[in-house]
Scaffold this motif. Structure first.
Motif, mmCIF file in Angstrom:
data_model
loop_
_atom_site.group_PDB
_atom_site.id
_atom_site.type_symbol
_atom_site.label_atom_id
_atom_site.label_comp_id
_atom_site.label_asym_id
_atom_site.label_seq_id
_atom_site.Cartn_x
_atom_site.Cartn_y
_atom_site.Cartn_z
ATOM 1 N N PHE A 37 25.267 -9.221 17.732
ATOM 2 C CA PHE A 37 26.258 -10.041 17.049
ATOM 3 C C PHE A 37 26.231 -9.672 15.569
ATOM 4 O O PHE A 37 25.300 -9.031 15.092
ATOM 5 N N ARG A 38 27.227 -10.128 14.844
ATOM 6 C CA ARG A 38 27.196 -9.996 13.394
ATOM 7 C C ARG A 38 27.814 -11.225 12.752
ATOM 8 O O ARG A 38 28.621 -11.914 13.372
ATOM 9 N N GLN A 39 27.425 -11.455 11.500
ATOM 10 C CA GLN A 39 27.975 -12.580 10.747
ATOM 11 C C GLN A 39 28.407 -12.093 9.373
ATOM 12 O O GLN A 39 27.571 -11.874 8.481
ATOM 13 N N PRO A 40 29.712 -11.879 9.197
ATOM 14 C CA PRO A 40 30.221 -11.478 7.879
ATOM 15 C C PRO A 40 30.089 -12.631 6.890
ATOM 16 O O PRO A 40 29.999 -13.802 7.305
ATOM 17 N N PRO A 41 30.134 -12.350 5.609
ATOM 18 C CA PRO A 41 30.007 -13.412 4.601
ATOM 19 C C PRO A 41 31.076 -14.492 4.792
ATOM 20 O O PRO A 41 32.265 -14.189 4.899
ATOM 21 N N ASP A 90 33.056 -4.118 8.069
ATOM 22 C CA ASP A 90 31.851 -4.187 8.902
ATOM 23 C C ASP A 90 30.670 -4.794 8.146
ATOM 24 O O ASP A 90 29.593 -4.981 8.720
ATOM 25 N N THR A 91 30.849 -5.079 6.866
ATOM 26 C CA THR A 91 29.786 -5.710 6.083
ATOM 27 C C THR A 91 29.415 -7.062 6.688
ATOM 28 O O THR A 91 30.279 -7.929 6.850
ATOM 29 N N ALA A 92 28.142 -7.213 7.014
ATOM 30 C CA ALA A 92 27.684 -8.425 7.702
ATOM 31 C C ALA A 92 26.173 -8.359 7.876
ATOM 32 O O ALA A 92 25.563 -7.307 7.663
ATOM 33 N N VAL A 93 25.601 -9.471 8.299
ATOM 34 C CA VAL A 93 24.241 -9.475 8.820
ATOM 35 C C VAL A 93 24.344 -9.273 10.329
ATOM 36 O O VAL A 93 25.107 -9.967 11.000
ATOM 37 N N TYR A 94 23.605 -8.315 10.834
ATOM 38 C CA TYR A 94 23.646 -7.956 12.253
ATOM 39 C C TYR A 94 22.409 -8.502 12.956
ATOM 40 O O TYR A 94 21.284 -8.325 12.470
ATOM 41 N N TYR A 95 22.652 -9.141 14.116
ATOM 42 C CA TYR A 95 21.578 -9.792 14.862
ATOM 43 C C TYR A 95 21.515 -9.256 16.287
ATOM 44 O O TYR A 95 22.562 -9.076 16.929
ATOM 45 N N CYS A 96 20.309 -9.070 16.793
ATOM 46 C CA CYS A 96 20.208 -8.856 18.226
ATOM 47 C C CYS A 96 19.852 -10.183 18.885
ATOM 48 O O CYS A 96 19.384 -11.121 18.224
ATOM 49 N N ALA A 97 20.105 -10.255 20.178
ATOM 50 C CA ALA A 97 20.052 -11.542 20.859
ATOM 51 C C ALA A 97 19.651 -11.390 22.312
ATOM 52 O O ALA A 97 19.949 -10.378 22.951
ATOM 53 N N VAL A 98 19.002 -12.433 22.825
ATOM 54 C CA VAL A 98 18.633 -12.536 24.241
ATOM 55 C C VAL A 98 19.344 -13.749 24.820
ATOM 56 O O VAL A 98 19.248 -14.850 24.267
ATOM 57 N N GLY A 119 17.839 -10.723 11.771
ATOM 58 C CA GLY A 119 19.025 -10.095 11.205
ATOM 59 C C GLY A 119 18.699 -8.957 10.260
ATOM 60 O O GLY A 119 17.630 -8.912 9.642
ATOM 61 N N THR A 120 19.633 -8.032 10.170
ATOM 62 C CA THR A 120 19.520 -6.925 9.223
ATOM 63 C C THR A 120 20.870 -6.763 8.524
ATOM 64 O O THR A 120 21.924 -6.781 9.173
ATOM 65 N N GLN A 121 20.842 -6.623 7.213
ATOM 66 C CA GLN A 121 22.066 -6.572 6.416
ATOM 67 C C GLN A 121 22.669 -5.175 6.444
ATOM 68 O O GLN A 121 21.968 -4.174 6.231
#
Length: 126
Positions: A37-41, A90-98, A119-121
């Protein structure tokens, strides 16, 4: 307990590529689907891609399907997200998920996620 540790983010120029990694522990990795997933500002967290435990079933969010590729390496308990032709959007914090549902790739909303990484920016400049 389950831990997910993402890496590979950074600040890049538009048009370049990045590959994110997520190392999982505390679960039987090959039995579990994994997602990105990702979360843009200023926005909500958005589904990008999911891959089944065996790697044979993959689901993408339509808008990134041609530029992002999800893969996994079960021997290393690692899931990857390769991103090419990056754009400022595409600028965002990127998260992996289960997910809660063991091996489901139908995890397009955050309520289907049991565990998140920190998360990774990723910052893409024009």
């Amino acid at each position: 307990q389950v831990q997910l540790i993402e890496s590979g983010g950074g600040s890049v120029q538009a048009g370049t590529s990045l590959t994110l990694s997520c190392v999982a522990s505390g679960l039987t990795f090959s039995d579990s689907a994994m997602g990105w997933f990702r979360q843009p500002p200023g926005q909500e967290r958005q589904f990008l891609a999911a891959i089944s435990g065996s790697g044979t079933t993959i689901r993408y969010e339509r808008s990134i399907k041609t530029r992002f590729t999800i893969t996994r390496e079960n021997a290393r308990n690692t899931v990857y997200l390769q991103m090419v032709n990056l754009k400022p959007k595409d600028t965002a914090v990127y998260y992996c998920a289960v997910p809660f549902a063991h091996d489901s790739v139908v995890i397009t909303t955050t309520d289907k996620i049991k565990y998140w990484g920190q998360g990774t920016q990723v910052t893409v400049s024009s």
